[in-house]
Design a protein around this motif. Structure first.
Motif, PDB file in Angstrom:
ATOM      1  N   LEU A 112       0.846  -1.190   0.000  1.00  0.00           N
ATOM      2  CA  LEU A 112       0.000   0.000   0.000  1.00  0.00           C
ATOM      3  C   LEU A 112       0.887   1.248   0.000  1.00  0.00           C
ATOM      4  O   LEU A 112       1.611   1.505   0.962  1.00  0.00           O
ATOM      5  CB  LEU A 112      -0.899  -0.005   1.247  1.00  0.00           C
ATOM      6  CG  LEU A 112      -1.928   1.109   1.327  1.00  0.00           C
ATOM      7  CD1 LEU A 112      -2.910   1.022   0.161  1.00  0.00           C
ATOM      8  CD2 LEU A 112      -2.695   1.041   2.631  1.00  0.00           C
ATOM      9  N   ASP A 113       0.849   1.973  -1.110  1.00  0.00           N
ATOM     10  CA  ASP A 113       1.642   3.202  -1.219  1.00  0.00           C
ATOM     11  C   ASP A 113       0.786   4.369  -0.698  1.00  0.00           C
ATOM     12  O   ASP A 113      -0.015   4.961  -1.426  1.00  0.00           O
ATOM     13  CB  ASP A 113       2.019   3.421  -2.688  1.00  0.00           C
ATOM     14  CG  ASP A 113       2.950   4.605  -2.860  1.00  0.00           C
ATOM     15  OD1 ASP A 113       2.962   5.477  -1.973  1.00  0.00           O
ATOM     16  OD2 ASP A 113       3.670   4.652  -3.886  1.00  0.00           O
ATOM     17  N   GLU A 114       0.961   4.670   0.605  1.00  0.00           N
ATOM     18  CA  GLU A 114       0.047   5.617   1.256  1.00  0.00           C
ATOM     19  C   GLU A 114       0.101   7.020   0.655  1.00  0.00           C
ATOM     20  O   GLU A 114      -0.924   7.695   0.547  1.00  0.00           O
ATOM     21  CB  GLU A 114       0.328   5.669   2.757  1.00  0.00           C
ATOM     22  CG  GLU A 114      -0.155   4.405   3.445  1.00  0.00           C
ATOM     23  CD  GLU A 114       0.375   4.268   4.845  1.00  0.00           C
ATOM     24  OE1 GLU A 114      -0.195   4.899   5.724  1.00  0.00           O
ATOM     25  OE2 GLU A 114       1.370   3.542   5.024  1.00  0.00           O
ATOM     26  N   VAL A 115       1.303   7.463   0.259  1.00  0.00           N
ATOM     27  CA  VAL A 115       1.429   8.821  -0.293  1.00  0.00           C
ATOM     28  C   VAL A 115       0.668   8.896  -1.617  1.00  0.00           C
ATOM     29  O   VAL A 115      -0.123   9.813  -1.856  1.00  0.00           O
ATOM     30  CB  VAL A 115       2.915   9.188  -0.489  1.00  0.00           C
ATOM     31  CG1 VAL A 115       3.046  10.570  -1.117  1.00  0.00           C
ATOM     32  CG2 VAL A 115       3.648   9.141   0.850  1.00  0.00           C
ATOM     33  N   LYS A 116       0.876   7.897  -2.453  1.00  0.00           N
ATOM     34  CA  LYS A 116       0.226   7.863  -3.765  1.00  0.00           C
ATOM     35  C   LYS A 116      -1.303   7.757  -3.599  1.00  0.00           C
ATOM     36  O   LYS A 116      -2.065   8.448  -4.290  1.00  0.00           O
ATOM     37  CB  LYS A 116       0.745   6.643  -4.538  1.00  0.00           C
ATOM     38  CG  LYS A 116       0.604   6.788  -6.028  1.00  0.00           C
ATOM     39  CD  LYS A 116       1.378   5.655  -6.668  1.00  0.00           C
ATOM     40  CE  LYS A 116       1.020   5.503  -8.125  1.00  0.00           C
ATOM     41  NZ  LYS A 116       1.529   4.279  -8.678  1.00  0.00           N
TER      42      LYS A 116
ATOM     43  N   GLY B 285      -7.489  12.394  -3.114  1.00  0.00           N
ATOM     44  CA  GLY B 285      -7.944  13.759  -2.838  1.00  0.00           C
ATOM     45  C   GLY B 285      -7.185  14.846  -3.578  1.00  0.00           C
ATOM     46  O   GLY B 285      -7.432  16.029  -3.342  1.00  0.00           O
ATOM     47  N   GLY B 286      -6.223  14.479  -4.462  1.00  0.00           N
ATOM     48  CA  GLY B 286      -5.436  15.475  -5.188  1.00  0.00           C
ATOM     49  C   GLY B 286      -4.553  16.275  -4.232  1.00  0.00           C
ATOM     50  O   GLY B 286      -4.337  15.878  -3.083  1.00  0.00           O
ATOM     51  N   ILE B 287      -4.084  17.436  -4.735  1.00  0.00           N
ATOM     52  CA  ILE B 287      -3.183  18.271  -3.924  1.00  0.00           C
ATOM     53  C   ILE B 287      -3.870  18.707  -2.629  1.00  0.00           C
ATOM     54  O   ILE B 287      -3.281  18.651  -1.543  1.00  0.00           O
ATOM     55  CB  ILE B 287      -2.772  19.538  -4.732  1.00  0.00           C
ATOM     56  CG1 ILE B 287      -1.882  19.136  -5.919  1.00  0.00           C
ATOM     57  CG2 ILE B 287      -2.060  20.564  -3.845  1.00  0.00           C
ATOM     58  CD1 ILE B 287      -0.449  18.786  -5.537  1.00  0.00           C
ATOM     59  N   THR B 288      -5.167  19.060  -2.730  1.00  0.00           N
ATOM     60  CA  THR B 288      -5.883  19.515  -1.524  1.00  0.00           C
ATOM     61  C   THR B 288      -5.911  18.413  -0.476  1.00  0.00           C
ATOM     62  O   THR B 288      -5.676  18.656   0.711  1.00  0.00           O
ATOM     63  CB  THR B 288      -7.346  19.883  -1.889  1.00  0.00           C
ATOM     64  OG1 THR B 288      -7.365  20.438  -3.187  1.00  0.00           O
ATOM     65  CG2 THR B 288      -7.962  20.815  -0.896  1.00  0.00           C
ATOM     66  N   GLY B 289      -6.220  17.162  -0.943  1.00  0.00           N
ATOM     67  CA  GLY B 289      -6.265  16.036  -0.013  1.00  0.00           C
ATOM     68  C   GLY B 289      -4.917  15.824   0.654  1.00  0.00           C
ATOM     69  O   GLY B 289      -4.827  15.582   1.857  1.00  0.00           O
ATOM     70  N   LEU B 290      -3.851  15.960  -0.174  1.00  0.00           N
ATOM     71  CA  LEU B 290      -2.495  15.767   0.340  1.00  0.00           C
ATOM     72  C   LEU B 290      -2.173  16.823   1.402  1.00  0.00           C
ATOM     73  O   LEU B 290      -1.633  16.516   2.472  1.00  0.00           O
ATOM     74  CB  LEU B 290      -1.513  15.875  -0.841  1.00  0.00           C
ATOM     75  CG  LEU B 290      -0.281  14.986  -0.809  1.00  0.00           C
ATOM     76  CD1 LEU B 290      -0.637  13.545  -0.516  1.00  0.00           C
ATOM     77  CD2 LEU B 290       0.466  15.067  -2.140  1.00  0.00           C
ATOM     78  N   ILE B 291      -2.566  18.082   1.120  1.00  0.00           N
ATOM     79  CA  ILE B 291      -2.309  19.171   2.080  1.00  0.00           C
ATOM     80  C   ILE B 291      -3.103  18.928   3.368  1.00  0.00           C
ATOM     81  O   ILE B 291      -2.587  19.075   4.476  1.00  0.00           O
ATOM     82  CB  ILE B 291      -2.662  20.544   1.459  1.00  0.00           C
ATOM     83  CG1 ILE B 291      -1.667  20.844   0.337  1.00  0.00           C
ATOM     84  CG2 ILE B 291      -2.648  21.666   2.512  1.00  0.00           C
ATOM     85  CD1 ILE B 291      -1.988  22.051  -0.515  1.00  0.00           C
ATOM     86  N   ASN B 292      -4.372  18.479   3.206  1.00  0.00           N
ATOM     87  CA  ASN B 292      -5.196  18.209   4.392  1.00  0.00           C
ATOM     88  C   ASN B 292      -4.599  17.108   5.260  1.00  0.00           C
ATOM     89  O   ASN B 292      -4.771  17.095   6.477  1.00  0.00           O
ATOM     90  CB  ASN B 292      -6.618  17.788   3.985  1.00  0.00           C
ATOM     91  CG  ASN B 292      -7.406  18.966   3.450  1.00  0.00           C
ATOM     92  OD1 ASN B 292      -7.026  20.115   3.657  1.00  0.00           O
ATOM     93  ND2 ASN B 292      -8.488  18.684   2.741  1.00  0.00           N
ATOM     94  N   ASP B 293      -3.906  16.152   4.601  1.00  0.00           N
ATOM     95  CA  ASP B 293      -3.335  15.024   5.359  1.00  0.00           C
ATOM     96  C   ASP B 293      -1.986  15.372   6.002  1.00  0.00           C
ATOM     97  O   ASP B 293      -1.445  14.576   6.774  1.00  0.00           O
ATOM     98  CB  ASP B 293      -3.134  13.814   4.423  1.00  0.00           C
ATOM     99  CG  ASP B 293      -4.463  13.115   4.149  1.00  0.00           C
ATOM    100  OD1 ASP B 293      -5.426  13.409   4.858  1.00  0.00           O
ATOM    101  OD2 ASP B 293      -4.516  12.283   3.217  1.00  0.00           O
ATOM    102  N   LEU B 294      -1.441  16.573   5.684  1.00  0.00           N
ATOM    103  CA  LEU B 294      -0.099  16.913   6.181  1.00  0.00           C
ATOM    104  C   LEU B 294       0.038  16.851   7.709  1.00  0.00           C
ATOM    105  O   LEU B 294       1.010  16.275   8.214  1.00  0.00           O
ATOM    106  CB  LEU B 294       0.325  18.291   5.668  1.00  0.00           C
ATOM    107  CG  LEU B 294       0.986  18.278   4.279  1.00  0.00           C
ATOM    108  CD1 LEU B 294       1.358  19.682   3.846  1.00  0.00           C
ATOM    109  CD2 LEU B 294       2.206  17.365   4.261  1.00  0.00           C
ATOM    110  N   PRO B 295      -0.937  17.438   8.479  1.00  0.00           N
ATOM    111  CA  PRO B 295      -0.770  17.370   9.946  1.00  0.00           C
ATOM    112  C   PRO B 295      -0.672  15.931  10.444  1.00  0.00           C
ATOM    113  O   PRO B 295       0.155  15.612  11.305  1.00  0.00           O
ATOM    114  CB  PRO B 295      -2.055  18.040  10.475  1.00  0.00           C
ATOM    115  CG  PRO B 295      -2.583  18.852   9.339  1.00  0.00           C
ATOM    116  CD  PRO B 295      -2.138  18.166   8.092  1.00  0.00           C
TER     117      PRO B 295
END
Ligand code: FES
Length: 332
Positions: free
Chosen positions: A274-278, A284-294
C-alpha cells in the motif's frame, strides 16, 4: 401485573427542554409496547403523542426508542422489556427533530428518499426482456421464469424490497450522526433496489451517478447499525457495498471514496504494497495531500514515515492470481 412506562415528553411550543413522565399500566399476555401506549393515551393521558397505524409491523409508523434501542412498538412485547429492564422507557427516534413527544419531523428522511428517484425509469425495449412479459392493459407482468433469474438480486441477502420506511436504520445510523446531509441507509437501500430491478431502464445510470456524489454511497461509515436495528431483517450496508462495486465496475469514479478504493487496488496490484502517499494524492489530489499533512507530520514524529519507493513483494504472483480470481486484472 402492573408495570411502569417512562415516556419522553416535549412540546416545543411550551417546553424549554424534554422531560420524562411516568405512567403505571396493567400488563396482559401478548401486550405490545404500542398497546400499552394506546391504553395510556385513552385511559390516563390523552396528550401523549405518538404515531401508529397498522399495529402489525407493516406500515413503519410506530418506530421509537424503547429502552434505548430503536424498535417498532407494535412488534415489541411488554413482557420481554420488563424482564430485561424492569421498566419501559420510550423516546423519539434520533437524527430528526421532535415535533411533539414521540413524534419526529420526517421531512429530511423522505426528501432523501425522493432524491434517489424511487420509481422505475423509462421502459425497457429490448426483445429478451419483452419475451418474458405479457403486455396487459399497459401493465408489465413478470413471468415466474423471469422473476427467478433476474429478481434474485433483489430478493437475495439484502431483502431491500421489504423496506417499510420505518426509519429505524436512519435513527441509528452513525453516518447521519456525523453528516446530516448523508442520504442514509434507507434511501441507499432503495437506490440499490431500483438499480437492480430488471424492469428499470436508467440508460445513463443517472441514479447511480447521483448516489455517488458527496453525501451518498461513499459516505457510509460501515458501522453496521442499519443491519443490526432493521426490524425487517434488511441489510442496507450490504446493498451499499454492492453499490460501491457497481459504481466502480461502471467507471463512476469521480468521488474521493471511489478514487480511494481504485487507488488502493492499483497500488496493491502494482507492488503488493500500500503506497500511502500515492493513495492520498490519487484520492484527494493536492488539496487532499495538504489536508493530510498534519497527520503525516504526527506520524513522522513517531518514526512512521512511509517509503517513497516501494519494492515488489516476493509473492507477487499470488497477488496476480487473486486479482484474476476477483476480475481485477485491469489494476495490474
Ligand atoms: S403500527 Fe404499523 S408498523 Fe407499528
Amino acid at each position: 401485573m402492573e408495570f411502569k412506562v417512562r415516556a419522553c415528553r416535549f412540546n416545543p411550543e411550551t417546553d424549554e427542554k424534554p422531560y420524562y413522565k411516568e405512567y403505571t399500566a396493567e400488563d396482559y399476555p401478548g401486550m405490545t409496547v404500542l398497546n400499552a401506549l394506546i391504553k395510556i393515551k385513552s385511559e390516563l393521558d390523552g396528550t401523549l403523542s405518538f404515531r401508529r397505524s397498522c399495529r402489525s409491523a407493516i406500515c413503519g409508523s410506530c418506530a421509537m426508542k424503547i429502552n434505548g434501542i430503536t424498535k417498532l412498538a407494535c412488534k415489541t412485547q411488554v413482557s420481554h422489556e420488563i424482564d430485561k429492564f424492569g421498566i419501559i422507557n420510550v423516546e423519539p427516534l434520533a437524527n430528526m427533530p421532535v415535533i411533539r413527544d414521540l413524534v419526529v419531523d420526517q421531512e429530511s428522511f423522505f426528501d432523501k428518499i425522493k432524491e434517489i428517484k424511487p420509481y422505475l425509469l423509462g421502459q425497457r425495449e429490448d426483445e429478451a426482456h419483452n419475451r418474458f412479459h405479457a403486455l396487459k392493459e399497459g401493465e408489465k407482468i413478470s413471468q415466474p421464469v423471469y422473476y427467478k433469474s433476474e429478481f434474485q438480486n433483489l430478493t437475495g441477502n439484502e431483502d431491500t424490497p421489504n423496506c417499510i420506511l420505518c426509519e429505524c436504520c436512519y435513527s441509528e445510523c452513525g453516518g447521519v450522526v456525523g453528516n446530516k446531509n448523508y442520504l442514509g441507509p434507507a434511501a441507499l437501500a432503495k437506490l440499490y433496489r431500483y438499480s437492480e430491478d430488471p424492469r428499470d431502464n436508467d440508460k445513463n445510470g443517472s441514479r447511480l451517478v447521483g448516489g455517488s456524489k458527496p453525501d451518498g454511497i461513499w459516505d457510509c461509515v460501515h458501522c453496521q447499525s442499519c443491519e443490526e436495528f432493521c426490524p425487517k431483517g434488511i441489510s442496507p450496508v450490504k446493498a451499499i457495498v454492492k453499490l460501491h462495486e457497481k459504481s466502480v465496475k461502471n467507471s463512476i469514479t469521480f468521488s474521493a471514496g471511489s478514487k480511494h478504493v481504485v487507488s488502493i487496488a492499483r497500488s496493491i496490484g502494482e507492488t503488493g504494497r500500500l503506497d500511502e502517499v500515492k493513495v492520498a494524492f490519487e484520492s484527494g489530489g493536492i488539496t487532499g495531500l495538504i489536508n493530510d499533512l498534519p497527520m503525516a507530520f504526527g506520524a513522522g514524529l513517531k518514526g512512521k514515515i512511509p517509503p517513497l519507493r516501494h519494492k515488489l513483494i516476493k509473492d507477487m504472483e499470488d497477488i496476480r492470481l487473486a486479482y484474476k480470481e476477483l476480475d481485477l486484472e485491469d489494476k495490474l
